[in-house]
Design a protein around this motif. Structure first.
Motif, PDB file in Angstrom:
ATOM      1  N   ALA A  10       0.207  14.588  -4.557  1.00 41.40           N
ATOM      2  CA  ALA A  10      -0.801  13.576  -4.202  1.00 41.40           C
ATOM      3  C   ALA A  10      -1.224  12.764  -5.419  1.00 41.40           C
ATOM      4  O   ALA A  10      -2.370  12.366  -5.541  1.00 41.40           O
ATOM      5  CB  ALA A  10      -2.003  14.251  -3.561  1.00 41.40           C
ATOM      6  N   SER A  11      -0.281  12.478  -6.305  1.00 40.40           N
ATOM      7  CA  SER A  11      -0.616  11.760  -7.532  1.00 40.40           C
ATOM      8  C   SER A  11      -0.540  10.252  -7.342  1.00 40.40           C
ATOM      9  O   SER A  11       0.036   9.744  -6.382  1.00 40.40           O
ATOM     10  CB  SER A  11       0.336  12.176  -8.655  1.00 40.40           C
ATOM     11  OG  SER A  11       1.638  11.695  -8.383  1.00 40.40           O
TER      12      SER A  11
ATOM     13  N   THR B 191      -2.959   0.389  -4.018  1.00 38.69           N
ATOM     14  CA  THR B 191      -2.589  -0.959  -3.594  1.00 38.69           C
ATOM     15  C   THR B 191      -2.089  -1.735  -4.802  1.00 38.69           C
ATOM     16  O   THR B 191      -2.437  -1.418  -5.942  1.00 38.69           O
ATOM     17  CB  THR B 191      -3.775  -1.709  -2.979  1.00 38.69           C
ATOM     18  OG1 THR B 191      -4.804  -1.832  -3.951  1.00 38.69           O
ATOM     19  CG2 THR B 191      -4.316  -1.010  -1.751  1.00 38.69           C
ATOM     20  N   GLY B 192      -1.274  -2.760  -4.532  1.00 39.49           N
ATOM     21  CA  GLY B 192      -0.762  -3.582  -5.622  1.00 39.49           C
ATOM     22  C   GLY B 192       0.489  -4.322  -5.240  1.00 39.49           C
ATOM     23  O   GLY B 192       0.800  -4.511  -4.072  1.00 39.49           O
TER      24      GLY B 192
ATOM     25  N   ASN C  87       5.897   5.595  -3.409  1.00 38.46           N
ATOM     26  CA  ASN C  87       6.043   5.557  -1.948  1.00 38.46           C
ATOM     27  C   ASN C  87       5.795   4.162  -1.381  1.00 38.46           C
ATOM     28  O   ASN C  87       6.351   3.811  -0.350  1.00 38.46           O
ATOM     29  CB  ASN C  87       5.099   6.562  -1.281  1.00 38.46           C
ATOM     30  CG  ASN C  87       5.512   7.993  -1.537  1.00 38.46           C
ATOM     31  OD1 ASN C  87       6.626   8.265  -1.952  1.00 38.46           O
ATOM     32  ND2 ASN C  87       4.596   8.913  -1.299  1.00 38.46           N
ATOM     33  N   GLY C  88       4.957   3.367  -2.037  1.00 35.13           N
ATOM     34  CA  GLY C  88       4.662   2.018  -1.575  1.00 35.13           C
ATOM     35  C   GLY C  88       5.492   0.945  -2.253  1.00 35.13           C
ATOM     36  O   GLY C  88       5.337  -0.241  -1.968  1.00 35.13           O
TER      37      GLY C  88
ATOM     38  N   VAL D 228       0.861  -1.186   0.000  1.00 37.63           N
ATOM     39  CA  VAL D 228       0.000   0.000   0.000  1.00 37.63           C
ATOM     40  C   VAL D 228       0.893   1.229   0.000  1.00 37.63           C
ATOM     41  O   VAL D 228       1.842   1.326   0.784  1.00 37.63           O
ATOM     42  CB  VAL D 228      -0.926   0.035   1.240  1.00 37.63           C
ATOM     43  CG1 VAL D 228      -1.758   1.311   1.265  1.00 37.63           C
ATOM     44  CG2 VAL D 228      -1.811  -1.187   1.286  1.00 37.63           C
ATOM     45  N   GLY D 229       0.601   2.172  -0.862  1.00 34.79           N
ATOM     46  CA  GLY D 229       1.338   3.429  -0.910  1.00 34.79           C
ATOM     47  C   GLY D 229       0.386   4.603  -0.840  1.00 34.79           C
ATOM     48  O   GLY D 229      -0.734   4.532  -1.344  1.00 34.79           O
ATOM     49  N   THR D 230       0.809   5.672  -0.180  1.00 36.39           N
ATOM     50  CA  THR D 230      -0.026   6.870  -0.071  1.00 36.39           C
ATOM     51  C   THR D 230       0.784   8.110  -0.431  1.00 36.39           C
ATOM     52  O   THR D 230       2.002   8.136  -0.289  1.00 36.39           O
ATOM     53  CB  THR D 230      -0.610   7.051   1.347  1.00 36.39           C
ATOM     54  OG1 THR D 230       0.467   7.180   2.271  1.00 36.39           O
ATOM     55  CG2 THR D 230      -1.488   5.885   1.735  1.00 36.39           C
TER      56      THR D 230
END
Length: 90
Positions: free
Chosen positions: A52-53, A88-89, A60-61, A34-36
């Motif tokens: 915030a793209s 997510t991925g 980031n994840g 998970v990346g945010t």
């Protein structure tokens, strides 16, 4: 009675709204990563903070195969708005 209305007004000023919406999904497996990425705007016009793209959230994840993308918007009376992209991925 004036104190009651003053308290209600004060509480109303401190309220906020948060909304999470699904933006996209792919055929890839859900994955465990998970990346945010987040960014903050003032009065919907003056935006500061990180990018915030989707690409930034995936980076980031450590995600190379995106499964889902969600966007969370937190709004405090239209004065302060925070956008958070969650990816997510795998």
């Amino acid at each position: 009675m004036k104190k009651f209305f003053a308290l209600v007004g004060f509480v109303a000023l401190l309220t906020s709204c948060s909304l999470t919406l699904p933006v996209s999904a792919t055929g890839n497996d859900l994955g465990s990563k998970v990346g945010t990425a987040s960014g903050t705007c003032f009065l919907y016009q003056l935006c500061f903070g990180a990018d915030a793209s989707v690409a930034t959230a995936a980076k980031n994840g450590g995600i190379t195969k995106i499964s889902t993308v969600d966007l969370t918007t937190k709004n405090v009376l239209g004065i302060i708005v925070t956008y958070t992209c969650t990816v997510t991925g795998e």
